[in-house]
Design a protein around this motif. Structure first.
Motif, PDB file in Angstrom:
ATOM      1  N   ILE A  76      89.994  18.658  76.357  1.00 46.77           N
ATOM      2  CA  ILE A  76      88.659  19.214  76.526  1.00 46.77           C
ATOM      3  C   ILE A  76      88.776  20.720  76.289  1.00 46.77           C
ATOM      4  O   ILE A  76      89.584  21.386  76.929  1.00 46.77           O
ATOM      5  CB  ILE A  76      88.117  18.936  77.940  1.00 46.77           C
ATOM      6  N   HIS A  77      88.009  21.203  75.329  1.00 42.99           N
ATOM      7  CA  HIS A  77      88.084  22.622  74.961  1.00 42.99           C
ATOM      8  C   HIS A  77      86.785  23.343  75.265  1.00 42.99           C
ATOM      9  O   HIS A  77      85.716  22.741  75.248  1.00 42.99           O
ATOM     10  CB  HIS A  77      88.340  22.761  73.451  1.00 42.99           C
ATOM     11  N   GLU A  78      86.917  24.621  75.500  1.00 44.58           N
ATOM     12  CA  GLU A  78      85.744  25.483  75.503  1.00 44.58           C
ATOM     13  C   GLU A  78      85.965  26.543  74.434  1.00 44.58           C
ATOM     14  O   GLU A  78      87.093  26.754  73.977  1.00 44.58           O
ATOM     15  CB  GLU A  78      85.541  26.136  76.874  1.00 44.58           C
ATOM     16  N   THR A  79      84.893  27.157  74.015  1.00 40.85           N
ATOM     17  CA  THR A  79      84.977  28.205  73.001  1.00 40.85           C
ATOM     18  C   THR A  79      84.642  29.530  73.672  1.00 40.85           C
ATOM     19  O   THR A  79      83.631  29.655  74.349  1.00 40.85           O
ATOM     20  CB  THR A  79      83.991  27.926  71.857  1.00 40.85           C
ATOM     21  N   VAL A  80      85.547  30.481  73.527  1.00 38.87           N
ATOM     22  CA  VAL A  80      85.333  31.787  74.153  1.00 38.87           C
ATOM     23  C   VAL A  80      85.442  32.890  73.108  1.00 38.87           C
ATOM     24  O   VAL A  80      86.177  32.770  72.122  1.00 38.87           O
ATOM     25  CB  VAL A  80      86.355  32.062  75.292  1.00 38.87           C
ATOM     26  N   ARG A  81      84.687  33.952  73.336  1.00 42.31           N
ATOM     27  CA  ARG A  81      84.746  35.087  72.416  1.00 42.31           C
ATOM     28  C   ARG A  81      85.830  36.048  72.887  1.00 42.31           C
ATOM     29  O   ARG A  81      85.880  36.426  74.056  1.00 42.31           O
ATOM     30  CB  ARG A  81      83.392  35.790  72.385  1.00 42.31           C
ATOM     31  N   GLU A  82      86.718  36.394  71.966  1.00 45.46           N
ATOM     32  CA  GLU A  82      87.732  37.406  72.279  1.00 45.46           C
ATOM     33  C   GLU A  82      87.559  38.517  71.268  1.00 45.46           C
ATOM     34  O   GLU A  82      88.044  38.425  70.143  1.00 45.46           O
ATOM     35  CB  GLU A  82      89.142  36.806  72.205  1.00 45.46           C
ATOM     36  N   GLY A  83      86.829  39.559  71.650  1.00 47.49           N
ATOM     37  CA  GLY A  83      86.517  40.619  70.710  1.00 47.49           C
ATOM     38  C   GLY A  83      85.623  40.075  69.619  1.00 47.49           C
ATOM     39  O   GLY A  83      84.520  39.604  69.893  1.00 47.49           O
ATOM     40  N   GLU A  84      86.122  40.087  68.374  1.00 45.40           N
ATOM     41  CA  GLU A  84      85.324  39.636  67.237  1.00 45.40           C
ATOM     42  C   GLU A  84      85.534  38.157  66.933  1.00 45.40           C
ATOM     43  O   GLU A  84      84.830  37.596  66.108  1.00 45.40           O
ATOM     44  CB  GLU A  84      85.696  40.455  65.982  1.00 45.40           C
ATOM     45  N   VAL A  85      86.533  37.554  67.555  1.00 45.14           N
ATOM     46  CA  VAL A  85      86.872  36.170  67.203  1.00 45.14           C
ATOM     47  C   VAL A  85      86.489  35.179  68.286  1.00 45.14           C
ATOM     48  O   VAL A  85      86.546  35.484  69.473  1.00 45.14           O
ATOM     49  CB  VAL A  85      88.393  35.994  66.933  1.00 45.14           C
ATOM     50  N   MET A  86      86.120  33.989  67.822  1.00 46.79           N
ATOM     51  CA  MET A  86      85.855  32.895  68.744  1.00 46.79           C
ATOM     52  C   MET A  86      87.124  32.052  68.807  1.00 46.79           C
ATOM     53  O   MET A  86      87.688  31.679  67.775  1.00 46.79           O
ATOM     54  CB  MET A  86      84.689  32.040  68.239  1.00 46.79           C
ATOM     55  N   ARG A  87      87.587  31.793  69.996  1.00 44.67           N
ATOM     56  CA  ARG A  87      88.791  30.986  70.177  1.00 44.67           C
ATOM     57  C   ARG A  87      88.482  29.773  71.043  1.00 44.67           C
ATOM     58  O   ARG A  87      87.634  29.831  71.913  1.00 44.67           O
ATOM     59  CB  ARG A  87      89.889  31.799  70.854  1.00 44.67           C
TER      60      ARG A  87
END
Ligand code: CU
Length: 158
Positions: free
Chosen positions: A75-86
């Motif tokens: 199960i993943h979530e998507t998080v913003r790290e600066g300019e990138v979505m991880r």
């Protein structure tokens, strides 16, 4: 007095049994709506998306997922790290009683990695979702084109 104590002890025992029982307890229920995935290649990864509706009276949590087609399913979530979505694994997704949570592209999703076969548009793949209270729920995930961004209109899985 003794009778009262016994009755009370019985209730406590029943209560702890219900908590530890893997069987579905009364008042629990999760409905999985519109499970879908994007087409993917054999050996690759595929995301699955769906809506979890809690029809019970207590919060429930999606704890894990598995598919016979994937080496691992997370199960993943998507998080913003600066300019990138991880993407990163999460331990659980909570669904409030009477509420729903939608896993969608760009947000939380089920990640199937190491596919033993391709996800072909127009086919379905089995996916088992395990909830803290509702237990294991198996759904058939409808595979759509690789560029799809939403479930196909009118598709309902039961
Ligand atoms: Cu992912």
């Amino acid at each position: 007095m003794t009778i009262h104590r016994r009755a009370l002890a019985g209730l406590v025992a029943l209560g702890s049994l219900a908590l530890s029982s893997p069987l579905r307890a009364q008042g629990t229920g999760v409905v999985v709506e519109q499970p879908w995935a994007r087409a993917a290649l054999q050996g690759g990864n595929g995301g699955a998306f769906l809506t979890l509706r809690n029809t019970g009276t207590a919060p429930d949590r999606l704890l894990s997922a598995s598919s016979p087609l994937a080496r691992t399913t997370e199960i993943h979530e998507t998080v913003r790290e600066g300019e990138v979505m991880r993407m990163r694994p999460v331990a659980a997704i909570e669904i409030p009683p009477g509420g729903s949570v939608t896993l969608r592209p760009g947000g939380a999703h089920v990640m199937m990695t190491g596919l033993s076969g391709p996800l072909r548009a127009g086919t379905t793949v089995p996916l088992t979702l395990t909830f803290e209270r509702a237990g294991a729920v198996e759904v058939q995930v409808a595979v759509q084109a690789a560029g799809a961004s939403a479930p196909a209109a009118g598709h309902h899985a039961h």
